[in-house]
Design an enzyme around this catalytic site. Structure first.
Site, mmCIF file in Angstrom:
data_model
loop_
_atom_site.group_PDB
_atom_site.id
_atom_site.type_symbol
_atom_site.label_atom_id
_atom_site.label_comp_id
_atom_site.label_asym_id
_atom_site.label_seq_id
_atom_site.Cartn_x
_atom_site.Cartn_y
_atom_site.Cartn_z
ATOM 1 N N LYS A 47 0.843 -1.199 0.000
ATOM 2 C CA LYS A 47 0.000 0.000 0.000
ATOM 3 C C LYS A 47 0.876 1.246 0.000
ATOM 4 O O LYS A 47 0.584 2.226 -0.684
ATOM 5 C CB LYS A 47 -0.932 -0.011 1.225
ATOM 6 C CG LYS A 47 -2.067 -1.000 1.097
ATOM 7 C CD LYS A 47 -2.784 -1.263 2.417
ATOM 8 C CE LYS A 47 -3.756 -2.439 2.247
ATOM 9 N NZ LYS A 47 -4.299 -2.926 3.513
ATOM 10 N N GLN A 91 -5.422 -1.990 9.765
ATOM 11 C CA GLN A 91 -4.998 -3.204 9.064
ATOM 12 C C GLN A 91 -5.448 -4.443 9.850
ATOM 13 O O GLN A 91 -5.109 -4.600 11.022
ATOM 14 C CB GLN A 91 -3.462 -3.189 8.906
ATOM 15 C CG GLN A 91 -2.913 -4.343 8.100
ATOM 16 C CD GLN A 91 -3.270 -4.276 6.621
ATOM 17 O OE1 GLN A 91 -3.250 -3.216 6.001
ATOM 18 N NE2 GLN A 91 -3.616 -5.415 6.033
ATOM 19 N N ASP A 114 -11.733 1.740 3.869
ATOM 20 C CA ASP A 114 -12.013 0.312 3.690
ATOM 21 C C ASP A 114 -13.515 0.039 3.686
ATOM 22 O O ASP A 114 -13.943 -1.088 3.430
ATOM 23 C CB ASP A 114 -11.370 -0.500 4.833
ATOM 24 C CG ASP A 114 -10.075 -1.188 4.393
ATOM 25 O OD1 ASP A 114 -9.805 -1.184 3.172
ATOM 26 O OD2 ASP A 114 -9.359 -1.716 5.256
#
Ligand code: NAP
Length: 275
Positions: A47, A91, A114
Site C-alpha cells: 500500500k 490493518q 475500507d
C-alpha cells in the site's frame, strides 16, 4: 478471455497520479497496525509503495501487540481530527484481545477508506453508498471495464464476509443482478454455481471451483488467495475452466491489483470532497 485487473489498475493509478500531481497539498492515507503479522507487513508495504507511486502521503502507525487499547483509540481520534489525513485504515487482522468492532467504528465515516464502519455498511445496504469496501468495488469496476452485463444476470457469490461477500452482493443487487449468496453451510454448492451467469468465489480454498461446477460462457471472478509452496492460487481451477468461461480473472493479476487501486481511489475521493 482474461479479466486483466492488473492492466485496469495501472490505468486507474495513472489517472489518479495525474489528478494528484495537480494538487498543492497531497492526499494522505494513514494505516494503523497492531502487532507484527507477517502478511500484514507485506500488504502495508504494498500500500505504501502504491501511494508513493501516485503521490499520496502515507503514514504508518505501528503499535506493539501489547499496546493499551486507549492508546489506539487516541490515535484514531487524532487522525480523525487531522485535516491533512484523508483516509484511515485499520490493518486486519488485529490481535484478538482488541475489540475490532469498536476500533473500526471509531473511524470517521468519510475517512473509512475500507468501508467497514457500520455507517458505511448501512449506507451501502440502503443504496446510498459513501465509501465502499475496496475488493467488491474493484470487482464491479472490472466487470464494467469489459462491458459485462450485470443487470438481469444471475450472480452467485460464494462467501459472506463483511469485507467481500456481503458488500459485493449489495453492489451486484444495485446493478440489477439476481443474487445468490453461498457459504460454508450451503448444501450442494454445485447446484448453485451451475446456474451462475456471473460466479464470484471469495472463500480461500484452492480448487474449490472445478469445471463440472460451471456452465458454458460463465463469467468467473476469483477473489481467493491461497499460498501453496510460496505460489499464489485462487479458489478456481483456472486451467480447466478458462476455456469454458467467457471471462475469467487470473490469480495473481485479477482482483488483487484492483483492490489496491480502489483503496487509492477512495482516498482521493474523500480528498476531493474537501477541496
Ligand atoms: P473469510 O472472512 O474467511 O470468509 C470466507 C467465506 O467463505 C465465509 O463466508 C465462509 O462461510 C465461506 N466458506 C468457507 N468454506 C466454504 C466452502 N467450502 N464452501 C462455500 N463457502 C465457504 O474471508 P474473506 O476475507 O471474505 O476472504 C475470502 C478470500 O478472498 C480469502 O482467500 C482472502 O485471502 C481473499 N481476499 C482477496 C482479496 C484480494 O484483493 N484479492 C481481498 C480480500 C480477500 P461461513 O461464513 O459460513 O464461514
Amino acid at each position: 478471455m482474461l479479466l486483466d485487473g492488473k492492466a485496469l489498475s495501472d490505468k486507474i493509478k495513472e489517472e489518479l497520479a495525474k489528478k494528484v500531481k495537480g494538487y498543492l497539498v497531497k492526499p494522505c492515507l494513514a494505516v494503523i497496525q497492531i502487532g507484527n503479522d507477517e502478511a500484514s507487513n507485506i500488504y502495508i508495504k504494498a500500500k505504501e509503495k502504491a501511494c508513493d507511486k501516485i503521490g499520496i502521503n502515507f503514514i504508518h502507525v505501528k503499535f506493539e501487540s501489547d499496546v493499551n487499547e486507549q492508546e489506539v483509540i487516541n490515535k484514531i481520534v487524532e487522525l480523525n481530527n487531522d485535516n491533512y489525513v484523508n483516509g484511515i485504515l485499520l490493518q486486519l487482522p488485529i490481535p484478538p484481545k482488541f475489540n475490532q468492532y469498536k476500533l473500526l467504528n471509531l473511524i470517521n465515516k468519510n475517512k473509512d477508506v475500507d468501508g467497514l464502519t457500520d455507517i458505511n455498511a448501512g449506507l451501502l445496504f440502503k443504496g446510498n453508498n459513501n465509501l465502499v469496501p475496496c475488493t467488491p468495488l474493484g470487482i464491479i469496476n472490472l466487470l464494467k471495464e469489459y462491458n459485462i452485463e450485470i443487470s438481469g444476470k444471475h450472480a452467485v457469490v460464494i462467501g459472506r464476509s463483511n469485507l467481500v461477500g456481503k458488500p459485493l452482493a449489495m453492489l451486484l443487487l444495485q446493478n440489477g443482478a439476481t443474487v445468490t449468496i453461498c457459504h460454508s453451510k450451503t448444501v450442494n454448492l454445485k447446484e448453485f454455481t451451475k446456474q451462475a451467469d456471473i460466479l464470484i468465489s471469495a472463500v480461500g480454498k484452492k480448487d474449490l471451483i472445478t469445471k463440472d461446477m460451471v456452465k458454458e460462457g460463465v463469467v468467473v471472478v476469483d477473489v481467493g488467495m491461497n499460498r501453496v509452496d510460496g505460489k499464489l492460487y485462487g479458489d478456481v481451477d483456472f486451467e480447466n475452466i478458462k476455456d469454458i468461461a467467457s471471462y475469467i480473472t487470473p490469480v495473481p493479476g485479477g482482483v488483487g491489483p484492483m483492490t489496491v487501486a480502489m483503496l487509492l481511489s477512495n482516498v482521493v475521493k474523500n480528498y476531493e470532497k474537501n477541496l
